[in-house]
Every structure is written in C-alpha cells, then in structure tokens.
Design a protein around this motif. Structure first.
Motif, short mmCIF file in Angstrom:
data_model
loop_
_atom_site.label_atom_id
_atom_site.label_comp_id
_atom_site.label_asym_id
_atom_site.label_seq_id
_atom_site.Cartn_x
_atom_site.Cartn_y
_atom_site.Cartn_z
N ALA A 201 39.48 23.63 33.85
CA ALA A 201 39.10 23.03 35.13
C ALA A 201 37.59 23.03 35.37
O ALA A 201 37.14 22.66 36.46
N GLU A 202 36.79 23.42 34.34
CA GLU A 202 35.36 23.62 34.58
C GLU A 202 34.66 22.37 35.09
O GLU A 202 33.89 22.42 36.06
N MET A 203 34.93 21.21 34.49
CA MET A 203 34.25 19.98 34.92
C MET A 203 34.62 19.63 36.36
O MET A 203 33.77 19.22 37.15
N MET A 204 35.89 19.82 36.69
CA MET A 204 36.34 19.52 38.05
C MET A 204 35.69 20.46 39.06
O MET A 204 35.27 20.03 40.15
N VAL A 205 35.57 21.73 38.70
CA VAL A 205 34.97 22.72 39.61
C VAL A 205 33.49 22.40 39.81
O VAL A 205 32.99 22.39 40.95
N GLN A 206 32.78 22.12 38.72
CA GLN A 206 31.35 21.85 38.83
C GLN A 206 31.06 20.54 39.55
O GLN A 206 29.99 20.39 40.16
N ALA A 207 31.99 19.60 39.49
CA ALA A 207 31.81 18.33 40.19
C ALA A 207 32.19 18.43 41.67
O ALA A 207 32.03 17.46 42.42
N GLY A 208 32.72 19.58 42.08
CA GLY A 208 33.10 19.77 43.47
C GLY A 208 34.41 19.10 43.85
O GLY A 208 34.68 18.87 45.04
N LEU A 209 35.24 18.80 42.84
CA LEU A 209 36.50 18.12 43.10
C LEU A 209 37.67 19.07 43.32
O LEU A 209 38.77 18.62 43.68
N TYR A 210 37.44 20.38 43.09
CA TYR A 210 38.53 21.33 43.26
C TYR A 210 38.48 21.94 44.67
O TYR A 210 37.41 22.39 45.11
N ALA A 211 39.61 21.93 45.35
CA ALA A 211 39.71 22.51 46.69
C ALA A 211 40.24 23.94 46.57
O ALA A 211 41.33 24.16 46.02
N LEU B 163 43.62 29.66 39.29
CA LEU B 163 42.29 29.11 39.12
C LEU B 163 41.31 29.73 40.11
O LEU B 163 40.15 29.97 39.77
N ASP B 164 41.77 30.01 41.31
CA ASP B 164 40.90 30.69 42.28
C ASP B 164 40.42 32.03 41.73
O ASP B 164 39.24 32.38 41.85
N ARG B 165 41.35 32.75 41.13
CA ARG B 165 40.98 34.06 40.56
C ARG B 165 40.05 33.87 39.37
O ARG B 165 39.09 34.63 39.19
N ALA B 166 40.31 32.86 38.54
CA ALA B 166 39.47 32.60 37.38
C ALA B 166 38.04 32.25 37.80
O ALA B 166 37.07 32.71 37.19
#
Length: 435
Positions: A383-393, A400-403
């Motif tokens: 999920a790294e690209m999604m997290v860095q792009a600000g697309l993950y809520a 994933l929250d814990r990760a």
C-alpha cells in the motif's frame, strides 16, 4: 620439537628432483600446444620457461602426443621450443600460521612476509563430503547485525547468497560478518577485485580485529582468468583445512559472479560452446561443486558457514549465476538499490530475502514475532504508493493502520547493529518495534 620443522619439511618435500619436460610446438587463440608431456591430465599445472621468465599454466585439452595449455599470463615472449615443466595437479598446502595473512591463489604471501607451506597438500578441486555422512545444520549464530540475529537467522553450517548490484553496500556487509559472526576462523576470497581496494578492505573496512582471525585469498581484476577462478577454489581449500581440525569456519566469497566470468573465459578457451546467456554448460557444475563443499562437515570435523555474494545487474534474480546459486543455497539475501539510495544500510529487501534455517532456528514465540514483522512490512509495501499519495483513509484497514504506525521503527531495525546482549537483545528490540 617436530612441529617447528613441519613447514620446512613440507617445502623440501614439495621440491621434486625429477619432472617431465615438454616443448612448445604451436601457439594459437591464447593456447600453447605442448608436446612431450606424456602422463599429463586435465587440470594439471605446468611451468613455461620463456625469454621473459617462467610463467604457470593449466592443461585444458589433450590429444595424441600433445596437450593444450592456457598460460596464467598473456603469453608474451613465448616461443616455439620453449621448455615446459609438468608440475602435477593443482594443490595448496594451508597452514595454521596463515591466519592474519593475505595470500594469492597459489598460496604465496602478498604482504611481504615469509609464508611456509603446511604439512599436508590439498587438491583445489576436492569433492564435497559424502552426503550421507554430513551432520545437520547447527545452532543459531550471533552475527553482530540485528536483522540476521532475528528475521534472517544464520546457523552453523548454513550457506547463504548475498545478491546485490554494485555500490549498494555488499562489501561493507561482508566485512560486518567477518568482524561479528561467531566463528573460529574467517576465510575471505576476493575474486577479481580492483587492486586498490585490497589494502582499503584489510585496513579500514575489515580492520585489525577482523584480520586477527582471517585468511584473505585474492586475485585482482587484471590477473588471468585462471588465477581469478582459482582464487575461490583456494579459499575453499583453506576453509576445509581448518574445518578438518574441528573448527567452525566462516567463508566469505566476493563474488561468485566474477568466479563464473573467469570460468567462462577458461572454458571458451578450452573449446566449450557458450549456451546459458553466453556461459558454458559446465558453469552449473562449477558453481554447485563449489557451494556443496561448504556446509556442515562429517562427524568429527567442523563446519563451513558460507556467504557467497552475487552481482546482479538491474536486480535480475533470474540471470544464470544467480539462478544456479539460489537453487543450491540455504537462503538468500537481496540488497536493493532503492533502499540504499534513501540511506538505509544494509539495504536489505526483507520481503525478497529468506533464510531456510527457519522455523527450526527459532523458538515458537520468536517465529511468531518474525511472521508478525514480515506481515506488517508486506502490508506496508503493498500500500506504500497509495499511502504516500494520500489516497488511503485511516481506519479502513486495521492491519495497514498498524503497519503505517510501526513501519518507521521496523525499517530502522533492519539497519541496526546487534546489541551487546546478542541474539536475545536483538529479539527484545524487535519486540519493542512491534508494540
């Protein structure tokens, strides 16, 4: 008192009073055709006396009344009629006094000090111990590197591969192993390295503490393919010398890729056809034969724990050398250039690395910690690209929250040196990272 003279007696015994002599009758494509060497066998060493002095060589091909020899050097100065001595099979005679020394593939000192032969010569191309007589892998080793004490454990007699491109910290990691892994003796093969790097490696990277228990065998990049290939074989023979005394030996080979390239040059000169992306068919046996000689010894002897480095261009793990070696080892470690470029060393890509000593090398609780850490790092990687792009809520996926929360600590843990308390201390640090 007899032990004092063992080295001298070995030198005298190695000086044959009678040798077979042949003559150079033809030179072509880098090979010297020799007549008169009846009794020569494939792989035998010879000494060619030319106007520029004496140079070694190896018998590559045999025909009726002739043998084809590949010289160690360029062959400049060789002439028809030059005298050629048959020395016999390639051997080395290691000695305990070699610890702390730097030698070439022929067992000659490179540090300017005298070096005597050992009492017992050893063939460079020796068979591996009989499979049925070998012991199982031993206990987990303290390595001095937290990630190898925990997530990628190294055990006594294990053979692992270190797969990396150039400039991502491979040599530095090997030096950390040489200084930190619990072993009686360290044998290091520097195959085809740049000449200027030898002194830097011994004095700065390895340091006095590492040299105090090490034997370094080196053949620089400007030397002949015979010498570069022989470098790894000599290092293995030296490691076997100490293993047969019941010692635990750490063998570091840098790199198998250069060993394979040297073998290719020799094989093509001998008439083999190229097949595996330019490599000869005999490459597989050469690499697997080398790797199989390391590992647990038979009952009554020691073990050789081995780390073989492989240069992989563009992180191509399917190229022939990497593919062959990965299939015979007990684990592989991948160093990633992208990780190195963001400043984390060692630049280990944990998700692409594996130690086949698990799960036996760890307790049930430790295996649970290892699985948990890998699962978290895997979740973040996906999920790294999604997290860095600000697309993950936040809150969409508890795992994933814990990760995301634990990733900075886990990533930093992969670069940490082991604490003074060793393996137990490394696992305590890992537990803290997972809370």
């Amino acid at each position: 008192m007899s032990g004092i003279f063992d080295g001298l007696l070995a030198e005298i015994a190695g000086s044959a009073s009678v040798r077979r002599v042949g003559r150079v009758v033809e030179t072509r494509r880098g090979l010297a055709e020799i007549s008169g060497l009846e009794g020569a066998t494939l792989g035998d060493r010879v000494l060619i006396h030319s106007r520029d002095g004496a140079a070694g060589g190896e018998v590559l091909r045999l025909s009726a009344g002739r043998c084809s020899v590949l010289p160690d050097a360029s062959g400049d100065g060789m002439a028809i009629g030059d005298r050629v001595e048959l020395l016999g099979k390639a051997e080395i005679a290691p000695d305990d006094s070699w610890i702390g020394r730097v030698v070439d593939p022929m067992g000659r000192a490179l540090d300017g000090r005298p070096l005597l032969r050992g009492a017992v010569p050893r063939a460079l191309r020796a068979p591996a111990p009989a499979a049925a007589s070998r012991r199982r892998l031993g206990a987990r080793l303290s390595t001095g590197v937290a990630v190898f004490d925990t997530l990628l454990p190294l055990v006594c007699g294990q053979r692992i591969g270190l797969f990396a491109g150039s400039g991502v910290g491979k040599s530095s990691l090997l030096a950390r192993f040489a200084r930190g892994v619990a072993a009686d003796v360290v044998v290091i093969a520097l195959v085809g390295e740049r000449g200027r790097e030898l002194r830097e490696f011994t004095e700065r990277v390895l340091g006095p503490a590492g040299m105090a228990r090490s034997v370094i065998v080196t053949a620089t990049s400007d030397q002949s393919p015979l010498m570069r290939r022989m470098c790894a074989l000599t290092a293995m023979a030296v490691a076997e010398h100490f293993r047969d005394q019941g010692l635990h030996v750490l063998l570091l080979v840098d790199s198998v890729t250069r060993f394979a390239e040297a073998h290719r040059e020799v094989a093509l000169a001998g008439g083999e056809e190229a097949s595996l992306r330019g490599y000869p068919p005999s490459l597989s046996q050469a690499i697997m034969g080398l790797a199989e000689r390391a590992g647990p010894g038979p009952e009554g002897s020691g073990d050789i724990t081995a780390v073989f480095s492989v240069l992989v261009a563009g992180s191509d793990m399917e190229e022939p050398v990497a593919d062959i070696l990965r299939g015979v080892l007990d684990g592989h470690v991948v160093l990633d250039r992208r990780i190195a470029e963001r400043g984390r060393f060692p630049a280990i890509d944990l998700l692409r690395s594996v130690s086949r000593s698990l799960p036996e090398a760890a307790t049930e609780e430790e295996n649970t910690l290892i699985r948990d850490a890998r699962a978290l790092l895997g979740a973040y990687d996906r999920a790294e690209m999604m997290v860095q792009a600000g697309l993950y809520a936040s809150g969409s996926d508890p795992m994933l929250d814990r990760a995301i929360r634990l990733w900075p600590g886990l990533d930093a843990f992969l670069a940490e040196p082991a604490p003074a308390t060793g393996v137990n201390g490394s696992f305590e640090r890992l537990r803290a990272c997972l809370k």
